[in-house]
Design a protein around this motif. Structure first.
Motif, short mmCIF file in Angstrom:
data_model
loop_
_atom_site.label_atom_id
_atom_site.label_comp_id
_atom_site.label_asym_id
_atom_site.label_seq_id
_atom_site.Cartn_x
_atom_site.Cartn_y
_atom_site.Cartn_z
N HIS A 63 0.87 -1.33 0.21
CA HIS A 63 -0.02 -0.11 0.17
C HIS A 63 0.96 1.33 0.05
O HIS A 63 1.78 1.23 0.66
N THR A 93 -6.39 3.71 5.26
CA THR A 93 -7.23 3.36 4.09
C THR A 93 -7.90 4.65 3.60
O THR A 93 -7.83 5.51 4.01
N ARG A 138 -4.38 0.90 8.64
CA ARG A 138 -4.17 -0.30 8.08
C ARG A 138 -3.86 -1.28 9.07
O ARG A 138 -2.94 -0.97 9.89
#
Length: 86
Positions: A55, A60, A66
Motif C-alpha cells: 500500500h 485506508t 491499516r
C-alpha cells in the motif's frame, strides 16, 4: 483513486503493530506478485508476495489505520552485490 505503482528497491514496513515494524525491499515485480527480501534483521530472506498487500500509505481510503499488508516508506539505493560463497 490512483493506482499505486510498485517498483524495484521500494521499501515497505508491516502495517500490523504485532509485526514489530518488519521491513521488506522489492527485488522485482512479476505480474501480480513481487519478489521481496526482508531487510534490517538477520539474514535477508527472499520470497514472493501479492501486490495487493503493498500500500502507498498506512491509512485506508476512509482514514482508518491499516492492520494488514505493508505500507510504503521510501526508495532504497541498489543493494551491494552479494559475494558468492565458496
Amino acid at each position: 483513486m490512483s493506482e499505486h505503482q510498485v517498483t524495484r528497491n521500494q521499501a515497505y514496513e508491516a502495517c500490523h503493530p504485532g509485526d514489530g515494524k518488519r521491513r521488506i525491499r522489492i527485488i522485482a515485480v512479476h505480474g501480480n506478485r513481487a519478489e521481496i527480501e526482508t531487510i534490517g534483521r538477520g539474514p535477508a530472506l527472499r520470497r514472493f508476495i501479492l501486490l495487493n498487500t503493498l500500500h502507498a500509505s498506512a491509512t485506508t481510503s476512509t482514514g482508518r489505520a491499516r492492520r494488514t499488508g505493508y505500507r510504503l516508506v521510501g526508495l532504497l539505493g541498489e543493494p551491494p552485490e552479494r559475494s558468492p560463497t565458496t
